[in-house]
Design a protein around this motif. Structure first.
Motif, PDB file in Angstrom:
ATOM      1  N   LEU A 177      82.296  37.988  37.591  1.00  0.00           N
ATOM      2  CA  LEU A 177      81.448  37.645  36.451  1.00  0.00           C
ATOM      3  C   LEU A 177      81.915  36.406  35.696  1.00  0.00           C
ATOM      4  O   LEU A 177      81.097  35.540  35.358  1.00  0.00           O
ATOM      5  CB  LEU A 177      81.383  38.857  35.509  1.00  0.00           C
ATOM      6  CG  LEU A 177      80.556  38.728  34.239  1.00  0.00           C
ATOM      7  CD1 LEU A 177      79.120  38.378  34.558  1.00  0.00           C
ATOM      8  CD2 LEU A 177      80.612  40.024  33.444  1.00  0.00           C
ATOM      9  N   PRO A 201      83.591  33.479  36.318  1.00  0.00           N
ATOM     10  CA  PRO A 201      83.266  32.097  36.709  1.00  0.00           C
ATOM     11  C   PRO A 201      81.770  31.791  36.649  1.00  0.00           C
ATOM     12  O   PRO A 201      81.392  30.650  36.423  1.00  0.00           O
ATOM     13  CB  PRO A 201      83.794  31.993  38.146  1.00  0.00           C
ATOM     14  CG  PRO A 201      84.043  33.371  38.600  1.00  0.00           C
ATOM     15  CD  PRO A 201      84.274  34.206  37.393  1.00  0.00           C
ATOM     16  N   LEU A 202      80.933  32.813  36.823  1.00  0.00           N
ATOM     17  CA  LEU A 202      79.488  32.564  36.784  1.00  0.00           C
ATOM     18  C   LEU A 202      78.971  32.405  35.362  1.00  0.00           C
ATOM     19  O   LEU A 202      77.882  31.869  35.143  1.00  0.00           O
ATOM     20  CB  LEU A 202      78.727  33.713  37.447  1.00  0.00           C
ATOM     21  CG  LEU A 202      78.759  33.809  38.960  1.00  0.00           C
ATOM     22  CD1 LEU A 202      77.744  34.827  39.427  1.00  0.00           C
ATOM     23  CD2 LEU A 202      78.482  32.466  39.592  1.00  0.00           C
ATOM     24  N   ILE A 248      80.601  30.918  32.827  1.00  0.00           N
ATOM     25  CA  ILE A 248      81.155  29.769  32.091  1.00  0.00           C
ATOM     26  C   ILE A 248      80.057  28.927  31.440  1.00  0.00           C
ATOM     27  O   ILE A 248      80.186  28.542  30.281  1.00  0.00           O
ATOM     28  CB  ILE A 248      82.054  28.929  33.024  1.00  0.00           C
ATOM     29  CG1 ILE A 248      83.373  29.663  33.195  1.00  0.00           C
ATOM     30  CG2 ILE A 248      82.302  27.537  32.450  1.00  0.00           C
ATOM     31  CD1 ILE A 248      84.292  29.051  34.196  1.00  0.00           C
ATOM     32  N   PRO A 249      78.946  28.666  32.157  1.00  0.00           N
ATOM     33  CA  PRO A 249      77.909  27.859  31.502  1.00  0.00           C
ATOM     34  C   PRO A 249      77.254  28.546  30.306  1.00  0.00           C
ATOM     35  O   PRO A 249      76.454  27.926  29.604  1.00  0.00           O
ATOM     36  CB  PRO A 249      76.874  27.606  32.593  1.00  0.00           C
ATOM     37  CG  PRO A 249      77.339  28.285  33.799  1.00  0.00           C
ATOM     38  CD  PRO A 249      78.642  28.935  33.564  1.00  0.00           C
ATOM     39  N   ILE A 252      80.735  28.389  27.273  1.00  0.00           N
ATOM     40  CA  ILE A 252      81.022  27.092  26.622  1.00  0.00           C
ATOM     41  C   ILE A 252      79.962  26.774  25.558  1.00  0.00           C
ATOM     42  O   ILE A 252      80.313  26.535  24.392  1.00  0.00           O
ATOM     43  CB  ILE A 252      81.121  25.955  27.657  1.00  0.00           C
ATOM     44  CG1 ILE A 252      82.336  26.172  28.554  1.00  0.00           C
ATOM     45  CG2 ILE A 252      81.217  24.601  26.967  1.00  0.00           C
ATOM     46  CD1 ILE A 252      82.429  25.176  29.692  1.00  0.00           C
ATOM     47  N   PRO A 253      78.670  26.773  25.919  1.00  0.00           N
ATOM     48  CA  PRO A 253      77.666  26.470  24.889  1.00  0.00           C
ATOM     49  C   PRO A 253      77.676  27.490  23.755  1.00  0.00           C
ATOM     50  O   PRO A 253      77.456  27.125  22.596  1.00  0.00           O
ATOM     51  CB  PRO A 253      76.334  26.537  25.641  1.00  0.00           C
ATOM     52  CG  PRO A 253      76.678  26.442  27.075  1.00  0.00           C
ATOM     53  CD  PRO A 253      78.043  26.984  27.232  1.00  0.00           C
ATOM     54  N   THR A 305      71.291  21.003  21.315  1.00  0.00           N
ATOM     55  CA  THR A 305      71.571  20.685  22.715  1.00  0.00           C
ATOM     56  C   THR A 305      72.331  21.829  23.367  1.00  0.00           C
ATOM     57  O   THR A 305      72.081  22.179  24.518  1.00  0.00           O
ATOM     58  CB  THR A 305      72.401  19.391  22.839  1.00  0.00           C
ATOM     59  OG1 THR A 305      73.568  19.535  22.048  1.00  0.00           O
ATOM     60  CG2 THR A 305      71.616  18.173  22.401  1.00  0.00           C
ATOM     61  N   TRP A 306      73.251  22.430  22.618  1.00  0.00           N
ATOM     62  CA  TRP A 306      73.999  23.563  23.174  1.00  0.00           C
ATOM     63  C   TRP A 306      73.099  24.785  23.328  1.00  0.00           C
ATOM     64  O   TRP A 306      73.154  25.493  24.335  1.00  0.00           O
ATOM     65  CB  TRP A 306      75.192  23.904  22.290  1.00  0.00           C
ATOM     66  CG  TRP A 306      76.264  22.859  22.329  1.00  0.00           C
ATOM     67  CD1 TRP A 306      76.624  22.013  21.330  1.00  0.00           C
ATOM     68  CD2 TRP A 306      77.112  22.529  23.427  1.00  0.00           C
ATOM     69  NE1 TRP A 306      77.631  21.187  21.730  1.00  0.00           N
ATOM     70  CE2 TRP A 306      77.957  21.480  23.019  1.00  0.00           C
ATOM     71  CE3 TRP A 306      77.236  23.032  24.730  1.00  0.00           C
ATOM     72  CZ2 TRP A 306      78.922  20.917  23.850  1.00  0.00           C
ATOM     73  CZ3 TRP A 306      78.199  22.469  25.567  1.00  0.00           C
ATOM     74  CH2 TRP A 306      79.018  21.419  25.125  1.00  0.00           C
ATOM     75  N   VAL A 314      71.078  24.781  26.464  1.00  0.00           N
ATOM     76  CA  VAL A 314      71.767  25.210  27.686  1.00  0.00           C
ATOM     77  C   VAL A 314      71.753  26.733  27.785  1.00  0.00           C
ATOM     78  O   VAL A 314      71.480  27.309  28.845  1.00  0.00           O
ATOM     79  CB  VAL A 314      73.216  24.681  27.724  1.00  0.00           C
ATOM     80  CG1 VAL A 314      73.917  25.159  28.984  1.00  0.00           C
ATOM     81  CG2 VAL A 314      73.233  23.167  27.653  1.00  0.00           C
ATOM     82  N   VAL A 348      68.236  27.945  28.723  1.00  0.00           N
ATOM     83  CA  VAL A 348      67.948  27.680  30.140  1.00  0.00           C
ATOM     84  C   VAL A 348      68.673  28.692  31.024  1.00  0.00           C
ATOM     85  O   VAL A 348      68.099  29.275  31.943  1.00  0.00           O
ATOM     86  CB  VAL A 348      68.366  26.238  30.509  1.00  0.00           C
ATOM     87  CG1 VAL A 348      68.356  26.041  32.019  1.00  0.00           C
ATOM     88  CG2 VAL A 348      67.436  25.246  29.850  1.00  0.00           C
ATOM     89  N   TYR A 349      69.950  28.928  30.715  1.00  0.00           N
ATOM     90  CA  TYR A 349      70.731  29.894  31.493  1.00  0.00           C
ATOM     91  C   TYR A 349      70.077  31.273  31.429  1.00  0.00           C
ATOM     92  O   TYR A 349      69.880  31.935  32.448  1.00  0.00           O
ATOM     93  CB  TYR A 349      72.155  29.952  30.940  1.00  0.00           C
ATOM     94  CG  TYR A 349      73.095  30.816  31.756  1.00  0.00           C
ATOM     95  CD1 TYR A 349      73.970  30.246  32.659  1.00  0.00           C
ATOM     96  CD2 TYR A 349      73.108  32.203  31.613  1.00  0.00           C
ATOM     97  CE1 TYR A 349      74.832  31.022  33.410  1.00  0.00           C
ATOM     98  CE2 TYR A 349      73.959  32.985  32.357  1.00  0.00           C
ATOM     99  CZ  TYR A 349      74.827  32.386  33.244  1.00  0.00           C
ATOM    100  OH  TYR A 349      75.666  33.172  33.992  1.00  0.00           O
ATOM    101  N   PHE A 402      68.734  32.877  34.913  1.00  0.00           N
ATOM    102  CA  PHE A 402      69.511  33.955  35.501  1.00  0.00           C
ATOM    103  C   PHE A 402      68.885  35.325  35.316  1.00  0.00           C
ATOM    104  O   PHE A 402      69.040  36.193  36.172  1.00  0.00           O
ATOM    105  CB  PHE A 402      70.957  33.890  35.010  1.00  0.00           C
ATOM    106  CG  PHE A 402      71.728  32.843  35.749  1.00  0.00           C
ATOM    107  CD1 PHE A 402      72.494  33.170  36.849  1.00  0.00           C
ATOM    108  CD2 PHE A 402      71.622  31.509  35.397  1.00  0.00           C
ATOM    109  CE1 PHE A 402      73.159  32.201  37.571  1.00  0.00           C
ATOM    110  CE2 PHE A 402      72.293  30.528  36.107  1.00  0.00           C
ATOM    111  CZ  PHE A 402      73.063  30.876  37.201  1.00  0.00           C
ATOM    112  N   ILE A 445      66.296  35.440  38.120  1.00  0.00           N
ATOM    113  CA  ILE A 445      66.865  35.651  39.456  1.00  0.00           C
ATOM    114  C   ILE A 445      67.423  37.062  39.597  1.00  0.00           C
ATOM    115  O   ILE A 445      67.265  37.704  40.637  1.00  0.00           O
ATOM    116  CB  ILE A 445      67.971  34.627  39.731  1.00  0.00           C
ATOM    117  CG1 ILE A 445      67.353  33.232  39.711  1.00  0.00           C
ATOM    118  CG2 ILE A 445      68.606  34.867  41.079  1.00  0.00           C
ATOM    119  CD1 ILE A 445      68.371  32.175  39.747  1.00  0.00           C
ATOM    120  N   ALA A 446      68.056  37.540  38.536  1.00  0.00           N
ATOM    121  CA  ALA A 446      68.617  38.885  38.606  1.00  0.00           C
ATOM    122  C   ALA A 446      67.501  39.909  38.821  1.00  0.00           C
ATOM    123  O   ALA A 446      67.632  40.838  39.627  1.00  0.00           O
ATOM    124  CB  ALA A 446      69.394  39.199  37.332  1.00  0.00           C
TER     125      ALA A 446
END
Lengths: 232, 238, 226
Positions: free
Chosen positions: C169, C171-172, C174-175, C178-179, C198-199, C202, C205-206, C210, C213-214
């Motif tokens: 979980l 590494p996936l 991280i995007p 961070i924001p 701007t943050w 992100v 969008v994530y 996701f 897709i999930a």
């Protein structure tokens, strides 16, 4: 026993010749970069290995989709073989980048977006191997790998964007962007030739190694089957 | 009806079902016998849509698996060797939960009826966690009947049950069969199913190797038949 | 559509009733969160100056750890007694089961956040009742839980189930982390809105990509549960 396909032997030869040519180009054809000197030459293979790294991860996500739709074992085989290869190549890219960064940036490692994204990608695919290892049933393993490869590949651009927003010093050689960090340069004609030739060579190398890896996997699965038939 | 042709399934390199043929007509109560590892559970999991066949044709209630799984699921009740129940919910809540998922109209009334049927009417408000093995198995049976399925699959339902529960279970199964439903029960204990089923199929090494159709079969006769069937296929332990 | 909604609600209802009875997930998440904050307090010496720069980081690390714990436990409970087989036997859309589980997980994480944030405010004297910041917490939690729920469905089926989830979980996500940290800092320290946006973009969008897709891939994760 399956014979080695003739075309594979041919491809081995072609890859060898291309690789030799690429090395010659890098050392004798491409001119010395004015400010950085010889260490800049790492750039050609550095970008090429990184390219193969990304290519393999793209292939694995694509194969993940193919597997889920068709349930053919071969897609899983290609998918995880290319992750294995790309994992190594990406690692080489990171190491060769460090070699270059030491004299130019005066440090082995910085938390630059490309470097950091590369590290995160390596972690994602490290997790991919751990996931495969923890599942015994081959079909389940293939399904999970497919799903994780798709997730992993899709998260990479967003990881890159968010780290890039955080900070950047990596030189931007190709494409737009302002090379605020040190080490940026523009390529002359012979440099471009060498560069694209290296990219091409490494792509061929990738296909060649991938083919070998898939063949190895097939042989291994054949061997397991024979062993099972003998013991049962 | 259930019709299976040339069904194949493997786990890794291990072949579990190798070209199995199996057929059950409406109103039949079939006992599926076989030693451990012969593929009984795998066959039932495929018939119940929980597992995908590698090859062959599987028709359940006229619908093809795995393509038409949802139609099969609507018509099928399954008791696995696991209870499929939540320990932290009461018996009633478990049935309400599944009743709503199965889209049973008036699921509360239906849950009460089912509890009655399996003799748990007094334990409806108790947590499943506190149930004995027999009570859990009764509730699992009740769970599988909630949506009044036409096809019932039971994987080793007699294991670990006391005399009372076995009698109750067999009564329910016979009752279901009399109503014209298809019932398939697996067992490795022949005594439990001898005077229950109307047909006995023996599964060995991933294939049906023998079948006998006889109601109220004599246990000794069944035992002999079973041993013979398994021995002919390469002598595995009972 | 009505069936889909009924399935989602039924699954959430089941998780809430079970949790109301044993309180396993919430108590372990809460105690764990408090411990993480306590450890950070000693490790980072959270005095007044340090606090300002690290508050957002500490908060998000706490929530991600606690979230992993909750998601893992919630999926493990489906494994006990073979309940997932029970769910798969029902003729409903698999993605509805996923949405139900994810909503339950999200709810539990939000409950923890609602408890932890005031406690943190009091302990370290930071005002966290900033609407924008709460929005970031909500949006960040959505994306994190969306991916976490799907990966937990895989990891509980693996041999190394207890240790695998965080490895898959983190590494996936991280995007999203961070924001989330950046946007949180932005709101807590009163940075200009355009910088924060701007943050936030992100994160949004994530969340969208996701979650979609999930929802699409969940059925491949739960078929042939073993």
């Amino acid at each position: 026993m399956e014979e080695k396909p003739r075309f594979l032997s041919l491809l081995d030869g072609i890859t060898g010749i291309l690789f030799l040519a690429a090395v010659l180009l890098v050392f004798f054809y491409a001119p010395l970069e004015r400010s950085m000197g010889a260490v800049q030459k790492v750039f050609y293979f550095h970008v090429s290995t990184a390219w193969v790294g990304m290519l393999g991860f793209f292939v694995s996500a694509l194969m993940g989709g193919m597997y889920i739709l068709s349930r053919k074992k071969i897609w899983d085989m290609i998918g995880f073989s290319s992750v294995e290869i790309s994992f190594i190549f990406f690692f080489i890219a990171i190491v060769s980048g460090s070699i270059w960064a030491r004299p130019i940036w005066n440090t082995w490692w910085t938390w630059d977006p490309r470097l950091t994204t590369a590290a995160v990608v390596e972690l994602i695919y490290g997790a991919y191997f751990l996931l495969r290892q923890a599942i015994d049933e081959p079909q389940q393993k293939a399904r999970f790998s497919a799903v994780y490869a798709i997730f992993g590949f899709l998260s990479v651009p967003l990881t890159f964007v968010s780290i890039r927003m955080l900070r950047t010093i990596h030189p931007v050689v190709i494409g737009a962007g302002d090379p605020t960090g040190g080490g940026g340069f523009s390529m002359t004609g012979p440099m471009q030739v060498t560069f694209f030739f290296s990219l091409f060579t490494f792509s061929v190398l990738f296909v060649d190694v991938l083919w070998h890896r898939i063949r190895l996997e097939k042989l291994e699965s054949m061997m397991n089957k024979l062993r099972l038939e003998l013991t049962s | 009806m259930i019709r299976v042709r040339n069904l194949r399934k493997r786990f890794g390199h291990k072949r579990v079902l190798s070209g199995l043929d199996f057929q059950v007509e409406k109103g039949e109560l079939v006992a599926l016998l076989g030693p451990n590892g012969s593929g009984k559970t795998t066959l039932l999991r495929i018939l119940s849509s929980l597992s995908r066949p590698d090859g062959g044709e599987v028709l359940v209630g006229g619908y093809q698996l795995p393509q038409e799984a949802d139609w099969v699921r609507e018509r099928l009740g399954f008791v696995s060797h696991q209870p499929l129940l939540y320990g932290d919910l009461t018996a009633e809540e478990n049935l309400w939960f599944y009743g709503r998922l199965y889209n049973v109209s008036d699921y509360r009334q239906r849950a009460a009826n089912v509890l009655d049927m399996v003799g748990l009417q007094r334990c409806g408000a108790d947590l499943v966690r506190t149930f004995s093995r027999g009570m859990v198995q009764r509730l699992a049976l009740g769970r599988s009947l909630l949506h009044e399925p036409q096809i019932l699959l039971f994987d080793e339902p007699h294991t670990g049950l006391d005399q009372d529960s076995v009698r109750m279970l067999n009564d329910v199964l016979l009752h279901m069969s009399e109503q014209g439903r298809i019932v398939v029960v697996t067992s490795h204990d022949l005594a439990q199913v001898a005077n229950l089923a109307s047909r006995f199929d023996v599964l060995s090494r991933g294939k049906i190797v023998a079948s006998v159709k006889e109601e109220k079969i004599d246990l000794d006769r069944l035992l002999m038949f079973y041993r013979e069937a398994v021995r002919l296929r390469g002598g595995e332990r009972l | 559509m009505r069936n889909y909604l009924r399935t989602v609600i039924t699954v959430v209802w089941k998780d809430i009733v079970g949790e109301a009875r044993n309180k396993e997930i919430l108590t372990s998440m809460l105690v764990f969160s408090l411990l993480v904050i306590l450890i950070f307090n000693f490790a980072l010496d959270l005095d007044v100056q340090a606090q300002e720069s690290v508050t957002a980081g500490v908060i998000w690390v706490t929530f991600t750890f606690a979230g992993t714990l909750g998601v893992n436990r919630s999926m493990a409970s489906e494994r006990e007694g073979g309940c997932l087989d029970g769910l798969l036997l029902v003729p409903v859309d698999r993605s509805a089961l996923y949405v139900g589980k994810a909503l339950g997980n999200l709810l539990f994480l939000l409950v923890i956040e609602v408890i932890i944030l005031p406690i943190y405010s009091v302990l370290f004297n930071v005002n966290m009742l900033v609407p924008g910041f709460l929005l970031v917490v909500l949006l960040g939690s959505i994306g994190y839980i969306a991916v976490g729920t799907l990966l937990a469905a895989m990891s509980v089926q693996a041999r190394t189930r207890d240790i695998l989830l965080p490895i898959l979980l983190f590494p996936l996500t991280i995007p999203i982390l961070i924001p989330a940290v950046k946007a949180s800092i932005g709101y807590l320290e009163g940075y200009p809105g355009s910088w924060i946006m701007t943050w936030l973009n992100v994160i949004i969008v994530y969340d969208l990509i996701f979650t979609a897709i999930a929802v699409m891939l969940f059925e491949y994760v739960v078929e042939e549960w073993s």
